[in-house]
Design an enzyme around this catalytic site. Sequence first.
Site, PDB file in Angstrom:
ATOM      1  N   LYS A  81       0.825  -1.215   0.000  1.00 18.52           N
ATOM      2  CA  LYS A  81       0.000   0.000   0.000  1.00 18.52           C
ATOM      3  C   LYS A  81       0.855   1.259   0.000  1.00 18.52           C
ATOM      4  O   LYS A  81       0.422   2.302  -0.467  1.00 18.52           O
ATOM      5  CB  LYS A  81      -0.966  -0.016   1.162  1.00 18.52           C
TER       6      LYS A  81
HETATM    7  C1  LIG Z   1      -4.446  -4.512   0.885  1.00 20.00           C
HETATM    8  C2  LIG Z   1      -3.689  -5.790   0.765  1.00 20.00           C
HETATM    9  C3  LIG Z   1      -4.045  -6.795  -0.165  1.00 20.00           C
HETATM   10  C4  LIG Z   1      -5.273  -6.676  -1.062  1.00 20.00           C
HETATM   11  O1  LIG Z   1      -5.128  -5.689  -2.037  1.00 20.00           O
HETATM   12  P1  LIG Z   1      -6.422  -5.137  -2.841  1.00 20.00           P
HETATM   13  O2  LIG Z   1      -5.922  -3.962  -3.583  1.00 20.00           O
HETATM   14  O3  LIG Z   1      -7.422  -4.759  -1.772  1.00 20.00           O
HETATM   15  O4  LIG Z   1      -6.908  -6.233  -3.703  1.00 20.00           O
HETATM   16  C5  LIG Z   1      -3.258  -7.916  -0.255  1.00 20.00           C
HETATM   17  N1  LIG Z   1      -2.189  -8.101   0.560  1.00 20.00           N
HETATM   18  C6  LIG Z   1      -1.812  -7.163   1.473  1.00 20.00           C
HETATM   19  C7  LIG Z   1      -0.639  -7.434   2.341  1.00 20.00           C
HETATM   20  C8  LIG Z   1      -2.537  -5.977   1.598  1.00 20.00           C
HETATM   21  O5  LIG Z   1      -2.169  -5.061   2.521  1.00 20.00           O
END
Ligand SMILES: *Cc1c(COP(=O)(O)O)cnc(C)c1O
Length: 475
Positions: A113
């Site tokens: 993120k």
């Molecule tokens: C947010 C997240 C996901 C999922 O990603 P999306 O964009 O919501 O599909 C997968 N793995 C981790 C570690 C995350 O923080």
Amino acid sequence: MKYISTRGGMEPAPYSAILLEGLATDGGLVVPESIPQIDAETLESWRALDYPSLATEVLSRYATDIPREDLARLCRDAYAPEKFVAESIVPLTPLDGGLTLVGLSEGPTLAFKDMAMQFLGQALEYALAHTDRTLNIIGATSGDTGSAAEYALRGKDSIGVFMLSPQGRMSDFQRAQMYSLTDDNIHNIAIAGVFDDCQNLLKSLSGDLEFKRANALGTVNSINLGRISAQIVYYVWAWLRASDAVAPEERGSFEVSVTVPSGNFGNILSGHLAKAMGVPIRRLVLAANENNVLDEFFRTGVYTPRTAADTHATSSPSMDISKASNLERFIFDLLGRDPERLAAAWRELDETGRIDLSAELPRFLEEFGFQSGTSTHADRVATIRQVHEATGIVIDPHTADGVKVAREHAEDGVPMLVLETAKPEKFPEIVLEATGLRLGMPEHLAGLLELPQHVTEMDDDETELRAFIAARAVK
Ligand SMILES: *Cc1c(COP(=O)(O)O)cnc(C)c1O
């Protein structure tokens, strides 16, 4: 480039105007009017660029209202080397069995993120400065999203952050990461309750338009288009790095497939856009955990969102979802970018609780390259163990969901990339179960757990929360 609503009821708006809101005024989601195209020659001309320069090129196709020099500076600041562990920002690491990990977790909070949030932080500050406005971000987090937002927005004078978290429900690591921040604009609020209580407080404040306006409140959730656009960059980067060793005359026909551990369909939607822009991606493989509403959709063509009560708490918690708001953007493209057909599909969802697109199912793969699969806790444990035994590399449980599903879809002669969405140090229990290893803190974060923590503990009390925010919001 202008942005419109999937449901057709919004005046086209420029990038800076939709940066904060992914939700359109008519209840749909904001999407680009058309998908910018990159030809093979342009792609090739980007090969020598470093990550911030590539980000400038890709994002200049979306943020057409931000002057190029300004956009370049925003990207330099977002992807500054001192914020990322790996010098290249996004390193590619070969695994066994022809798989390659794409390292998206080198940033300050050890999860992917950061890749989008770091850019969004810069872009928001820039857009606010140009309109002489301020913004107060409110959010509810059970871990990852909150910390990525705080690390992207810390120290910004025009932006306040109010992050609700459930008291005593986060890991020591997550608490230390968020609560050790000392910036005046960051407010951690630990609510006596569970995540749903935090979410309910957030909903109720966001629904009060007057309070929202008086305190310039906003959110940065996973439907935010600034985040989606910034994520496209690493798909382009990954294709370029995977093809570096390919003979120049063969690069034009060189394709990769990409497996994406998915929750709210944000990450893989960016992959869908990269493919639609012309990046040679053959398959986009969606990996789900036990909460496999999206795997079901891509296998059957029927989308049946579940309720929060039907959502399992798993060992890959960031993928624990019951519905995926971003899916509306893919369905918009699937339905020929026709707002009327899209709106009809969502009426069907409201009336029947499902959308049946099984008639379109062959196109999911043929036209859009989508495949999918599910992994369980036992699969994650076995995959973490197997990868460690074969390569010495330790992966986190979300990435393990990806590796498990990637192996089921790998094809001879097509490199399979797996997006690494978090570092294993964030999930030491499952790593211990799988490998017997006790992971400590990564070296560059040694001492984090001992730092003083700054958090306001609060009852699940909306009146108290309102007073707290009103007194501290950046005005
Ligand atoms: C947010 C997240 C996901 C999922 O990603 P999306 O964009 O919501 O599909 C997968 N793995 C981790 C570690 C995350 O923080």
